[in-house]
Design an enzyme around this catalytic site. Sequence first.
Site, PDB file in Angstrom:
ATOM      1  N   LYS A 144      61.365  78.611  40.779  1.00  0.00           N
ATOM      2  CA  LYS A 144      61.575  80.045  41.056  1.00  0.00           C
ATOM      3  C   LYS A 144      61.446  80.854  39.771  1.00  0.00           C
ATOM      4  O   LYS A 144      60.798  81.907  39.743  1.00  0.00           O
ATOM      5  CB  LYS A 144      62.943  80.266  41.724  1.00  0.00           C
ATOM      6  CG  LYS A 144      62.994  79.755  43.160  1.00  0.00           C
ATOM      7  CD  LYS A 144      64.393  79.777  43.759  1.00  0.00           C
ATOM      8  CE  LYS A 144      64.380  79.184  45.165  1.00  0.00           C
ATOM      9  NZ  LYS A 144      65.712  79.137  45.798  1.00  0.00           N
ATOM     10  N   GLN A 184      71.876  79.685  44.101  1.00  0.00           N
ATOM     11  CA  GLN A 184      71.253  78.510  44.717  1.00  0.00           C
ATOM     12  C   GLN A 184      72.290  77.718  45.519  1.00  0.00           C
ATOM     13  O   GLN A 184      73.390  77.438  45.036  1.00  0.00           O
ATOM     14  CB  GLN A 184      70.621  77.622  43.624  1.00  0.00           C
ATOM     15  CG  GLN A 184      69.787  76.478  44.157  1.00  0.00           C
ATOM     16  CD  GLN A 184      68.531  76.918  44.911  1.00  0.00           C
ATOM     17  OE1 GLN A 184      67.983  77.981  44.670  1.00  0.00           O
ATOM     18  NE2 GLN A 184      68.096  76.097  45.846  1.00  0.00           N
ATOM     19  N   ASP A 203      67.905  86.798  48.963  1.00  0.00           N
ATOM     20  CA  ASP A 203      67.846  85.616  49.836  1.00  0.00           C
ATOM     21  C   ASP A 203      68.023  86.004  51.307  1.00  0.00           C
ATOM     22  O   ASP A 203      67.782  85.184  52.197  1.00  0.00           O
ATOM     23  CB  ASP A 203      68.966  84.636  49.466  1.00  0.00           C
ATOM     24  CG  ASP A 203      68.472  83.479  48.622  1.00  0.00           C
ATOM     25  OD1 ASP A 203      67.307  83.073  48.804  1.00  0.00           O
ATOM     26  OD2 ASP A 203      69.251  82.975  47.797  1.00  0.00           O
TER      27      ASP A 203
END
Length: 277
Positions: free
Chosen positions: A49, A93, A116
């Site tokens: 990422k 994460q 997200d």
Amino acid sequence: MALLLDGKKISQEIKNELKKEIKESKLSPGLAVVLVGENPASVIYTKHKKKACAEVGIKSFSYELPHETTQYELEELIEKLNLDKKIHGILVQLPLPEQINAQKIIASIDPKKDVDGFHPLNVGKLMLGLPGFRSATPLGIIELIKRYNLDLVGQHAVIVGRSNIVGKPLAQLLLQEHATVTICHSKTKNLPEITAQADILVAALGRPQFIKKDMVKKGAVVIDVGMNRLDNGKLVGDVDFDEVKNIVEAITPVPGGVGPMTIAALLMNTVKAAGFK
Ligand code: GUN
């Protein structure tokens, strides 16, 4: 052999577009990437990422916290990131260590920085079809299907897997594209009979090579979200690719299918977040 839905190629196209967009605008997008502990898969995902951010001109800010981090410490960091004007997107994460309540952490992120699409407000907006952030993997899958001009309207999409990250939000996005959607899971009766009816079959259950030839309709489009490491070190999806590839119309490879599209969708969301006043 079926058409290969090349996520690597399409994600590169998207990255090129974003790079151009960032260069031509006054935007200076910033993404905070928060990793707690050292889950090996998470270490690799966050590395990918951050690398993708650098490629397109998004500044990534890396926060690597020890496994023992407390709920309070993580919430304090999120609060700081929520207020930081250089940071437009916050990515925590998952999974988080078990002493941390992940839902509480997600809910503490400013919904305008929730790239997200996991915050309850954004999940609610998705359900209502209102503008908001969409979860990256489902968004990437829809983008991939659209860029290959594959039909969604009226098609029967069957999703195997009901996670909050993939199965559930993808069902909503497919509904918005006018597909007819069925969600299956580990307790579904007659699973092979249902998957064999799919015009579009999405495998997101996390079991290596679970979808076999007799579970797939001839001419279907197959989207494989799985990423499983076999004992021999080989990376495989949730679909038995070699068995299925000769009877379907199109299929995503693993690796190089959905994975790169998830990252491209995260970058799209971050650029969108940077556009917020
Ligand atoms: N863990 C697995 N997939 C994801 C994702 O899309 N976002 C985050 N934050 N964590 C994940």
